[in-house]
Design a protein around this motif. Structure first.
Motif, PDB file in Angstrom:
ATOM      1  N   TRP A 277       0.825  -1.212   0.000  1.00 32.50           N
ATOM      2  CA  TRP A 277       0.000   0.000   0.000  1.00 32.50           C
ATOM      3  C   TRP A 277       0.858   1.260   0.000  1.00 32.50           C
ATOM      4  N   ALA A 278       2.001   1.216   0.691  1.00 38.02           N
ATOM      5  CA  ALA A 278       2.880   2.394   0.718  1.00 38.02           C
ATOM      6  C   ALA A 278       3.325   2.752  -0.691  1.00 38.02           C
ATOM      7  N   TRP A 279       3.682   1.753  -1.495  1.00 40.09           N
ATOM      8  CA  TRP A 279       4.134   2.060  -2.861  1.00 40.09           C
ATOM      9  C   TRP A 279       2.999   2.561  -3.734  1.00 40.09           C
ATOM     10  N   HIS A 280       1.811   2.054  -3.494  1.00 36.04           N
ATOM     11  CA  HIS A 280       0.669   2.577  -4.248  1.00 36.04           C
ATOM     12  C   HIS A 280       0.434   4.048  -3.897  1.00 36.04           C
ATOM     13  N   THR A 427       2.447   2.797 -10.012  1.00 36.26           N
ATOM     14  CA  THR A 427       1.395   1.830 -10.299  1.00 36.26           C
ATOM     15  C   THR A 427       1.129   1.791 -11.795  1.00 36.26           C
ATOM     16  N   VAL A 428       0.904   0.605 -12.338  1.00 36.76           N
ATOM     17  CA  VAL A 428       0.647   0.451 -13.769  1.00 36.76           C
ATOM     18  C   VAL A 428      -0.549   1.319 -14.165  1.00 36.76           C
ATOM     19  N   PRO A 429      -0.396   2.180 -15.175  1.00 39.87           N
ATOM     20  CA  PRO A 429      -1.505   3.044 -15.588  1.00 39.87           C
ATOM     21  C   PRO A 429      -2.746   2.217 -15.922  1.00 39.87           C
ATOM     22  N   GLN A 432      -6.848  -1.151 -11.859  1.00 38.43           N
ATOM     23  CA  GLN A 432      -7.934  -0.906 -10.917  1.00 38.43           C
ATOM     24  C   GLN A 432      -7.545  -1.466  -9.548  1.00 38.43           C
ATOM     25  N   ILE A 433      -7.182  -0.593  -8.641  1.00 40.93           N
ATOM     26  CA  ILE A 433      -6.707  -1.008  -7.329  1.00 40.93           C
ATOM     27  C   ILE A 433      -7.832  -0.824  -6.312  1.00 40.93           C
ATOM     28  N   LYS A 444      -7.012  -6.102  -3.718  1.00 39.49           N
ATOM     29  CA  LYS A 444      -7.829  -7.271  -4.060  1.00 39.49           C
ATOM     30  C   LYS A 444      -7.185  -8.170  -5.100  1.00 39.49           C
ATOM     31  N   ASN A 445      -6.631  -7.580  -6.147  1.00 44.42           N
ATOM     32  CA  ASN A 445      -6.046  -8.362  -7.233  1.00 44.42           C
ATOM     33  C   ASN A 445      -4.557  -8.088  -7.382  1.00 44.42           C
ATOM     34  N   GLY A 446      -3.890  -7.903  -6.258  1.00 47.24           N
ATOM     35  CA  GLY A 446      -2.477  -7.570  -6.309  1.00 47.24           C
ATOM     36  C   GLY A 446      -2.263  -6.103  -6.609  1.00 47.24           C
TER      37      GLY A 446
END
Length: 455
Positions: A277-280, A427-429, A432-433, A444-446
């Motif tokens: 979560w920190a990197w997101h 985060t990959v453009p 959906q996070i 939810k999905n990595g």
């Protein structure tokens, strides 16, 4: 504890409005968070004859966890979790819990955590080497999965003094995912009549049994190594050799299993999820990522961070703290009231199920300015005042505060500093996070990210 007269004089706890029990069955976490927005931090969850209360006001949380903690035990709501964790620190109460805490405390001494820093560095170096092809090709990696693998390596080396291959690490990860999924389903069965079958019970039991075999094998191997004269620098060795100062007793294999099971599951999952979560969050806030990079460059000068560097990595620590505010390691945990009590102005009957939610408290605008914003500077000495400290409890409060908190925060800070020194992370453009509750609160999905070498 409140007397009968005091109970009669209090006001009833408000019930949930406009949130159906169907929502509880479909999304327990979402249901509880919607319920938490009602009232003033204490709300009754409507579930027929079942008495359940959601608590998120810092004053009420302190009363339950500190002021009158003896009245709030790990009650029947924990039964589904006990199937996996047994009677370890997370699930036990009373004299037995106090004995186990005494036995385990030396295993989490600061000196042991200091020695762990080298293990963290080696685990991160090995993972970053494996990322090289993806980095060179601009291909994404799942930072949640990679953080999990790194933390499994750290926990097994620190806990058991052993290295494992990728195949075994993957098997352990899969088994613990199954156990967490089973716990997540079973924890909500206190709303369900006992005669109703619950889905996934058989699979939950099989996952526990399979993970048991792994844990007992590691305990047996460690006992044999100690008998052969091994120095035993790992946590398990410390637990095996720990003696109760009052009775001289040591832990049985079953007690060791319960504590090791708890440390392993809670240790790697909560820390790995926080790092992801920190990197997101840093990816969404490039100015914060820039400050983080500047700090690690200034403090470390290109070398691997060690334990002694953590005191100088102040912004890194604030990033960790703010991440655990937005995504606390365990967003909800559970108690049961023994006798009637008064919490604030409200009457709580004995025998009630209590859900305490750091997540709800940490996102409540009554206790935090702009609570949905990522702002690591909330944790500067000037801003992190007594009001904020009361409203921040990602690892609990009082004597039942998580024994592994210093270890988790140390690992998270070292991991983030090491990766920030080497890469820019985004985060990959278009990804959906979204979060999901699985005892912890995880993507939810990595969490797919692109790593770009810095400099």
């Amino acid at each position: 504890m409140g007397t009968a007269t005091q109970i009669d004089a209090t006001v009833p706890v408000p019930g949930v409005r406009g949130v159906s029990l169907v929502a509880l069955a479909k999304d327990p976490f979402g249901y509880c968070m919607k319920a938490a927005r009602q009232g003033d931090g204490l709300v009754r969850l409507g579930a027929g004859p079942v008495r359940a209360y959601l608590v998120s006001h810092p004053d009420y949380v302190r009363h339950i966890l500190v002021g009158n903690a003896a009245n709030y035990v790990k009650g029947s709501i924990m039964d589904g979790i006990r199937l996996a964790l047994g009677n370890g620190l997370f699930t036990s109460d009373g004299d037995f819990w106090r004995r186990q805490r005494r036995l385990m405390q030396p295993a989490f001494h600061t000196r042991r955590i200091q020695r762990m820093a080298e293990t963290v560095g080696e685990a991160v170096d090995a993972s970053m080497a494996s990322w090289a092809p993806a980095v060179a090709n601009g291909a994404p990696i799942d930072i949640l999965r990679e953080s999990v693998q790194i933390n499994i390596t750290i926990i097994l080396k620190t806990l058991f003094g052993t290295d494992i291959d990728e195949e075994r690490s993957t098997r352990l990860h899969d088994l613990t995912d199954q156990v967490f999924a089973g716990m997540t389903r079973r924890v909500w069965t206190f709303f369900v009549p006992s005669w109703l079958p619950t889905p996934g019970a058989a699979a939950y039991g099989r996952a526990i049994e399979a993970l048991d075999q792994e844990i007992y094998a590691l305990i047996s191997a460690r006992r044999a190594a100690l008998a052969d004269g091994d120095a035993g620098e790992d946590l398990l060795s410390a637990l095996i050799q720990a003696e109760d100062a009052e009775t001289g007793e040591r832990m049985s294999d079953r007690q060791l299993r319960d504590e090791v099971f708890t440390i392993f599951l809670a240790g790697y999952e909560s820390t790995a999820t926080g790092v992801a979560w920190a990197w997101h969050l840093l990816s969404q806030h490039p100015e914060a990522a820039t400050r983080l990079g500047e700090e690690v460059d200034r403090v470390l000068g290109g070398r691997r961070p060690g334990y002694d560097d953590l005191a100088e990595l102040t912004y890194t620590r604030r990033v960790v703290s703010e991440t655990f505010r937005l995504y606390p390691a365990f967003p909800m945990y559970f108690r049961g009231s023994v006798e009637d009590d008064v919490v604030g102005p409200y009457a709580i009957p004995g025998g009630a199920n209590i859900i305490i939610s750091p997540y709800a408290t940490h996102h409540d605008p009554r206790h935090w300015d702009d609570p949905e914003a990522f702002d690591p500077d909330r944790f500067t000495p000037e801003r992190y005042d007594s009001r904020a400290r009361e409203a921040y409890y990602p690892f609990g409060k009082g004597q039942r505060m998580c024994i592994g908190e210093p270890m988790s925060l140390t690992i998270a800070q070292l991991l983030i500093a090491t990766i920030a020194q080497a890469y820019e992370v985004r985060t990959v453009p278009g990804a959906q996070i979204t979060g999901r509750y699985a005892m912890t609160y995880q993507p939810k999905n990595g969490l797919p990210v692109i790593l770009t070498p810095r400099g």
